[in-house]
Design an enzyme around this catalytic site. Structure first.
Site, PDB file in Angstrom:
ATOM      1  N   HIS A  84       0.855  -1.204   0.000  1.00 50.51           N
ATOM      2  CA  HIS A  84       0.000   0.000   0.000  1.00 50.51           C
ATOM      3  C   HIS A  84       0.887   1.249   0.000  1.00 50.51           C
ATOM      4  CE1 HIS A  84      -2.981   2.955   1.094  1.00 50.51           C
ATOM      5  NE2 HIS A  84      -3.916   2.063   0.819  1.00 50.51           N
ATOM      6  N   GLU A 131      -3.996   1.993  -7.174  1.00 43.96           N
ATOM      7  CA  GLU A 131      -4.393   3.116  -6.318  1.00 43.96           C
ATOM      8  C   GLU A 131      -3.443   4.284  -6.545  1.00 43.96           C
ATOM      9  OE1 GLU A 131      -6.770   1.740  -2.506  1.00 43.96           O
ATOM     10  OE2 GLU A 131      -4.666   2.087  -2.115  1.00 43.96           O
TER      11      GLU A 131
HETATM   12  P1  PGA Z   1      -9.941   5.604   0.614  1.00 44.84           P
HETATM   13  O1  PGA Z   1      -8.697   4.634   0.834  1.00 44.84           O
HETATM   14  O2  PGA Z   1     -11.073   4.797   0.110  1.00 44.84           O
HETATM   15  O3  PGA Z   1     -10.190   6.184   1.967  1.00 44.84           O
HETATM   16  O4  PGA Z   1      -9.499   6.665  -0.374  1.00 44.84           O
HETATM   17  C1  PGA Z   1      -8.438   3.599  -0.050  1.00 44.84           C
HETATM   18  C2  PGA Z   1      -7.144   2.926   0.288  1.00 44.84           C
HETATM   19  O5  PGA Z   1      -6.157   3.612   0.595  1.00 44.84           O
HETATM   20  O6  PGA Z   1      -7.064   1.694   0.264  1.00 44.84           O
END
Ligand code: PGA
Length: 208
Positions: A84, A131
């Site tokens: 992440h 992401e």
């Molecule tokens: P968020 O986070 O939905 O709060 O933007 C997603 C993540 O970081 O996995």
């Protein structure tokens, strides 16, 4: 969509987790996967949900104070988020964690930022989670990416990864944009942070 993954990050006390479990209206196993903090994994699993760790150690075992490895989570955790962007790990670390998970039969949910890096991170059995950190919510404020841009990038990813590779998207997914995401052909799921902390909000997302 095949996956609705709740990434609770470093939120919720034991009492709040119990409250969430009590309040969640949806079916527990159907497509949803919950990634609580480590101390709450057992509790969430015992309540009947499919569980996911938020990270694992780079080490296989031994003298590593404070670490938790695949060996310890494999019996009660089917999935593990790795790489992440909030962890700021380098590619080699992510690849090592990916392989440790695969070795123990845990499905890695491998987060990557740059679409061009996906091929290098992919291996059969991995769920690829795109992401962009600039779209991750900040203190409850959503910063969603335009769904047309997401669609374009998902098409690029699908074309570059082997057939059958599973791709999910994360970053400010919430009740307002989930329908647009569900309509993206080839997108297999969503990784939901902030909106998953409220069981009703997460249920609304899941219903789409
Ligand atoms: P968020 O986070 O939905 O709060 O933007 C997603 C993540 O970081 O996995």
């Amino acid at each position: 969509m095949k996956y609705y993954i709740a990434n609770w990050k470093m939120n919720m006390s034991e009492q709040e987790v119990a409250g969430w479990i009590e309040k969640y209206k949806g079916e527990k196993e159907k497509c949803i996967i919950i990634a609580p903090s480590l101390p709450h994994l057992h509790m969430v699993k015992e309540a009947g949900f499919v569980t996911c760790a938020q990270d694992i150690s780079l080490y296989e075992g031994g003298a590593h104070t404070g670490e938790t490895g695949t060996l310890q989570i494999k019996d009660f955790c089917k999935y593990c988020i790795i790489g992440h962007s909030e962890r700021k790990e380098d590619g080699q670390t992510v690849i090592k964690k990916r392989d440790l998970c695969l070795k123990e039969g845990i499905t890695p949910i491998l987060c990557f930022v740059d679409v061009n890096d996906a091929v290098g991170f992919y291996k059969e059995g991995v769920i690829m989670a795109w992401e962009d950190p600039s779209n991750i919510s900040v203190k409850g404020v959503y910063k969603p990416k335009d769904s047309r841009e997401i669609r374009t990038e998902i098409n690029i990813l699908k074309a570059s990864l082997p057939n059958g590779a599973e791709i999910i998207y994360g970053g400010s997914v919430n009740r307002q944009n989930i329908q647009d995401l569900v309509n993206i052909v080839g997108l297999d799921g969503v990784l939901v942070g902030n909106a998953s902390l409220d069981p009703d909000h997460f249920y609304e997302i899941r219903r789409c």
